[in-house]
Design a protein around this motif. Structure first.
Motif, PDB file in Angstrom:
ATOM      1  N   MET A   1     -59.107  58.074  -5.365  1.00  0.00           N
ATOM      2  CA  MET A   1     -59.898  56.912  -5.722  1.00  0.00           C
ATOM      3  C   MET A   1     -59.424  56.355  -7.057  1.00  0.00           C
ATOM      4  SD  MET A   1     -64.031  56.592  -6.212  1.00  0.00           S
ATOM      5  CE  MET A   1     -64.306  56.926  -4.486  1.00  0.00           C
ATOM      6  N   SER A 101     -66.477  48.331  -3.005  1.00  0.00           N
ATOM      7  CA  SER A 101     -66.194  49.597  -2.328  1.00  0.00           C
ATOM      8  C   SER A 101     -64.690  49.726  -2.139  1.00  0.00           C
ATOM      9  CB  SER A 101     -66.887  49.645  -0.958  1.00  0.00           C
ATOM     10  OG  SER A 101     -68.288  49.606  -1.089  1.00  0.00           O
ATOM     11  N   GLN A 261     -69.477  55.017   0.801  1.00  0.00           N
ATOM     12  CA  GLN A 261     -68.285  55.843   0.651  1.00  0.00           C
ATOM     13  C   GLN A 261     -68.254  56.969   1.677  1.00  0.00           C
ATOM     14  OE1 GLN A 261     -65.633  55.094  -1.190  1.00  0.00           O
ATOM     15  NE2 GLN A 261     -66.756  53.232  -1.718  1.00  0.00           N
ATOM     16  N   LYS A 265     -65.351  57.387   4.548  1.00  0.00           N
ATOM     17  CA  LYS A 265     -64.617  58.646   4.683  1.00  0.00           C
ATOM     18  C   LYS A 265     -64.642  59.139   6.128  1.00  0.00           C
ATOM     19  CE  LYS A 265     -63.965  63.207   2.622  1.00  0.00           C
ATOM     20  NZ  LYS A 265     -63.621  63.826   3.917  1.00  0.00           N
TER      21      LYS A 265
END
Length: 305
Positions: A1, A101, A261, A265
């Motif tokens: 990230m 995001s 998130q 994922k």
């Protein structure tokens, strides 16, 4: 990230290029009427330059929400001339870096368009069951063959629930491919162990779906309202029923940044399969007609021209 500082640096570099972007506006020809048509207006605008703490975002695809369509038709209490969050399409937009995001690179834009709206809404609704339900419990999703529903089946399975899909017969295949343990045609009763489901999530804004939802619950069951029927509709649940049967009724609008998130994922790890119908933005009226007739499996997505 990436860190916020690195995102700012990327934004600063991208913003130095003197480019021009496209802007497409879908306006309602005659607002708040059934079968209202949309007209497109095009413009060429300078690409905005991000300031301190901002990032430049390039848009490629967007979902087309059924709730926006219902606003156009005057069925929800919002009068609009420009179509909601999908109506104004600028190729480049500036956003605060703290409120974006990070999208995994292995996800296709049309899939992300589904996840950022319908996916997050469904994840947030299912996550509300955490304090009421256990793994292995039965969860009914009403409207399971649409954009929210088919993702909800998959996310629900990942959370450990046993999902029953309720929709019209034409949506049976997508529901079963998404992992539902059973499918029930809309007019019938769902298949549980005979005493009702632990939870029911209503993602479609139909009066009949809301009316049936309470009948599907077992005692001490949880009803999660997501879909929006007309504002003059009232759920037929008396205080006596809530006290006598221990019902819990909650509403859910969207999710949190952390839930976003977690959802991304799951998708990046290959645990979610997104079913989308991709059309050009200029086909918005054709897509609106399909949505109005509930003929879209999964989610309608529009691609930026």
């Amino acid at each position: 990230m990436e860190s916020t500082s690195s995102m700012k640096e990327v934004a600063r570099i991208v913003g130095t290029e003197k480019r021009r972007g496209r802007r497409v506006v879908a306006r309602v020809k005659k607002s708040s009427t059934p079968h209202a048509q949309l007209e497109l207006r095009h413009a060429i605008l300078p690409v905005p330059e991000p300031g301190n703490g901002e990032v430049l975002v390039k848009l490629e695809c967007t979902g087309f929400c059924h709730s926006v369509l219902r606003c156009i038709h005057g069925e929800l209490p919002l009068s609009i001339n420009v179509v909601g969050h999908e109506g104004v399409r600028e190729e480049y937009v500036v956003s605060p870096a703290d409120f974006v995001s990070l999208i995994p690179e292995n996800l296709a834009p049309e899939a992300v368009a589904l996840l950022l709206c319908a996916g997050l809404t469904m994840y947030g609704a299912l996550n509300k069951l955490d304090k009421y339900c256990d793994k292995g419990d039965w969860v009914v999703i009403m409207g399971a063959g649409g954009g929210l529903g088919h993702l909800g089946i998959q996310v629900g399975k990942e959370m450990g629930y046993r999902v029953i899909a309720v929709d019209s017969e034409s949506k049976r295949d997508i529901c079963m491919r998404s992992g539902a343990e059973a499918f029930v045609d809309f007019p019938r009763q769902p298949l549980t162990d005979g005493i009702g489901a632990h939870a029911v999530i209503v993602v479609v804004g139909l009066k009949k779906a809301c009316e049936q939802s309470v009948n599907f619950l077992r005692p001490v069951g949880t009803l999660v309202c997501v879909g929006l029927p007309r504002p003059d509709y009232h759920l037929r649940v008396s205080p006596l029923m809530c006290v006598d049967r221990g019902y819990r009724i909650v509403g859910s609008a969207v999710g949190t940044g952390e839930e976003m998130q977690a959802l991304l994922k799951l998708a990046a790890d290959g645990k979610l399969s997104t079913h989308v119908r991709v059309s050009g933005f200029e086909q918005i009226n054709e897509v609106a007609g399909l949505l109005e007739r509930f003929e879209v499996e999964g989610r309608a997505v529009l691609r930026m021209p």
